[in-house]
Motif scaffolding. Sequence first.
Motif, PDB file in Angstrom:
ATOM      1  N   GLY A   1       0.763  -1.109  -0.395  1.00  0.00           N
ATOM      2  CA  GLY A   1       0.114   0.000  -0.219  1.00  0.00           C
ATOM      3  C   GLY A   1       0.753   0.894  -0.027  1.00  0.00           C
ATOM      4  O   GLY A   1       0.340   2.032  -0.934  1.00  0.00           O
ATOM      5  N   TRP A   2       1.906   0.952   0.652  1.00  0.00           N
ATOM      6  CA  TRP A   2       2.890   2.389   0.731  1.00  0.00           C
ATOM      7  C   TRP A   2       3.099   2.300  -0.844  1.00  0.00           C
ATOM      8  O   TRP A   2       3.645   3.575  -1.238  1.00  0.00           O
ATOM      9  CB  TRP A   2       3.722   2.070   1.625  1.00  0.00           C
ATOM     10  N   VAL A   3       3.975   1.580  -1.078  1.00  0.00           N
ATOM     11  CA  VAL A   3       4.479   1.929  -2.443  1.00  0.00           C
ATOM     12  C   VAL A   3       3.435   2.670  -3.734  1.00  0.00           C
ATOM     13  O   VAL A   3       4.192   3.387  -4.094  1.00  0.00           O
ATOM     14  CB  VAL A   3       4.707   0.716  -3.391  1.00  0.00           C
ATOM     15  N   TRP A   4       1.920   2.135  -3.203  1.00  0.00           N
ATOM     16  CA  TRP A   4       1.487   2.858  -4.637  1.00  0.00           C
ATOM     17  C   TRP A   4       1.509   3.855  -4.096  1.00  0.00           C
ATOM     18  O   TRP A   4       1.169   5.499  -5.022  1.00  0.00           O
ATOM     19  CB  TRP A   4      -0.323   1.613  -3.944  1.00  0.00           C
ATOM     20  N   ARG A   5       0.858   4.665  -2.591  1.00  0.00           N
ATOM     21  CA  ARG A   5       1.114   5.999  -2.244  1.00  0.00           C
ATOM     22  C   ARG A   5       2.326   6.763  -2.333  1.00  0.00           C
ATOM     23  O   ARG A   5       2.270   8.018  -3.006  1.00  0.00           O
ATOM     24  CB  ARG A   5       0.867   5.695  -0.453  1.00  0.00           C
ATOM     25  N   ARG A   6       3.427   6.131  -2.344  1.00  0.00           N
ATOM     26  CA  ARG A   6       5.043   6.504  -2.559  1.00  0.00           C
ATOM     27  C   ARG A   6       5.076   6.770  -3.939  1.00  0.00           C
ATOM     28  O   ARG A   6       5.496   8.047  -4.732  1.00  0.00           O
ATOM     29  CB  ARG A   6       6.304   5.665  -1.713  1.00  0.00           C
ATOM     30  N   LEU A   7       4.218   6.483  -4.885  1.00  0.00           N
ATOM     31  CA  LEU A   7       4.415   7.270  -6.216  1.00  0.00           C
ATOM     32  C   LEU A   7       4.056   8.407  -6.405  1.00  0.00           C
ATOM     33  O   LEU A   7       4.510   8.307  -7.517  1.00  0.00           O
ATOM     34  CB  LEU A   7       3.676   5.473  -7.508  1.00  0.00           C
ATOM     35  N   PHE A   8       2.586   8.394  -6.161  1.00  0.00           N
ATOM     36  CA  PHE A   8       2.226   9.943  -6.422  1.00  0.00           C
ATOM     37  C   PHE A   8       2.714  10.609  -5.264  1.00  0.00           C
ATOM     38  O   PHE A   8       2.111  12.123  -5.612  1.00  0.00           O
ATOM     39  CB  PHE A   8       0.593  10.035  -6.854  1.00  0.00           C
ATOM     40  N   ASP A   9       3.140  10.260  -3.771  1.00  0.00           N
ATOM     41  CA  ASP A   9       2.999  11.481  -2.947  1.00  0.00           C
ATOM     42  C   ASP A   9       4.565  11.222  -2.164  1.00  0.00           C
ATOM     43  O   ASP A   9       4.904  10.164  -1.955  1.00  0.00           O
ATOM     44  CB  ASP A   9       2.533  11.137  -1.780  1.00  0.00           C
ATOM     45  N   SER A  10       5.574  12.318  -2.981  1.00  0.00           N
ATOM     46  CA  SER A  10       7.225  11.880  -2.477  1.00  0.00           C
ATOM     47  C   SER A  10       7.206  12.106  -0.400  1.00  0.00           C
ATOM     48  O   SER A  10       7.790  11.356   0.061  1.00  0.00           O
ATOM     49  CB  SER A  10       8.165  13.365  -2.761  1.00  0.00           C
ATOM     50  N   ASP A  11       6.305  12.425   0.046  1.00  0.00           N
ATOM     51  CA  ASP A  11       6.395  12.423   1.548  1.00  0.00           C
ATOM     52  C   ASP A  11       5.575  11.334   1.971  1.00  0.00           C
ATOM     53  O   ASP A  11       4.933  11.250   3.713  1.00  0.00           O
ATOM     54  CB  ASP A  11       5.489  14.039   2.121  1.00  0.00           C
TER      55      ASP A  11
END
Length: 356
Positions: free
Chosen positions: A343-353
């Motif tokens: 889930g973090w991988v997906w969020r990190r794709l679009f959010d640097s923080d």
Amino acid sequence: MDSLTQVVLGSSVAALAVPGRHRRAALVAGGLLGTLPDLDVFWFSWAGSDVVTQVTWHRGPSHSLLVLTGVGWLLWWCLKRWSIPVREAPGRWLGAIWLALLTHPLLDAFTVYGTQLLWPLPMPPVMWSSIFIIDPVYTLPLLACVIAAWRMSPGRAAAGPDAARRDAAARRWLVIGVSVSSAYLAWSVAAKYWVDRVASHDLAAMGLQDAPRFSTPLPFNTLLWRVIVMAPDGYWIGDRSLLADRGKMRFTFQPSDRKALEPLAAVPPLQRLLWFTHGFVGVRTLPRGDGESRLILSDLRMGLEPNYFFRYDIAGLDAGGRWRAAPEIVRLPAPPDRMAGLGWVWRRLFDSDAQP
């Protein structure tokens, strides 16, 4: 790569190599040959091999370009006696067999696991690490085009203009599948090169320009990358999203007790693991419920901090407080929350923080 990818890649390249009337047979044969090298895992399980042997000899002899070249020729020689299609077009079938076998380890070498392409020559496993072990963007075009080619291919007995038209369409689908997947693989190499350039610039500012490091895409994509840089007392982790990140690459430090490995340096299974991982390991002390402390070695190339996929119990403390090698290295089970990081991988794709 995963088995499905190797099956459809083997099917595609074999079917492109043979005459049109043999295309369906080559789709089947190429798929079988494309997954053949990975059958070594069943051999090691049947033979009751220890965990270090199982892990470090997978993608070994069965993935050697030298071995597979000989195996392919021997298989072709046998098939010439029993297979009518091979007798009808022996040269093209030899090419089909070699392509189905040899593309398997070559594609594996683009992952981070490590592939012994030139076994038995004494060289570390090749890990170009530009694509994740499972990547739908690479696999799905091949799969769709293999299905389309199967449906369009005429049978061996078909003849006439319609058969020629169907065969041309089948070949066109295969060319599309191989072209798209190859272009994506080339993109992964270009993306890795760009991430490495950014990392090199920012690590130089930290005085780590000469430190051992590797970069690899995070699960199921080539848009989010991780760079791990080794230090004497730990390792630095940096992530780079090609969609969200701009400017400098941020690195966080993780401690690692690498010095604890020094009294264990002569232990052959540990030497084998360090060779296999290129030394990209983390070392930590893990207390057990019975009060005993164990030394845990993690392969930093696969997984997310701290839940790495390959973790090994390699030593315990003796009565004098010194590390003693375990009678047999044991691989620890994967953590129960190992999938939480996706889930973090997906969020990190679009959010640097985005935080893990």
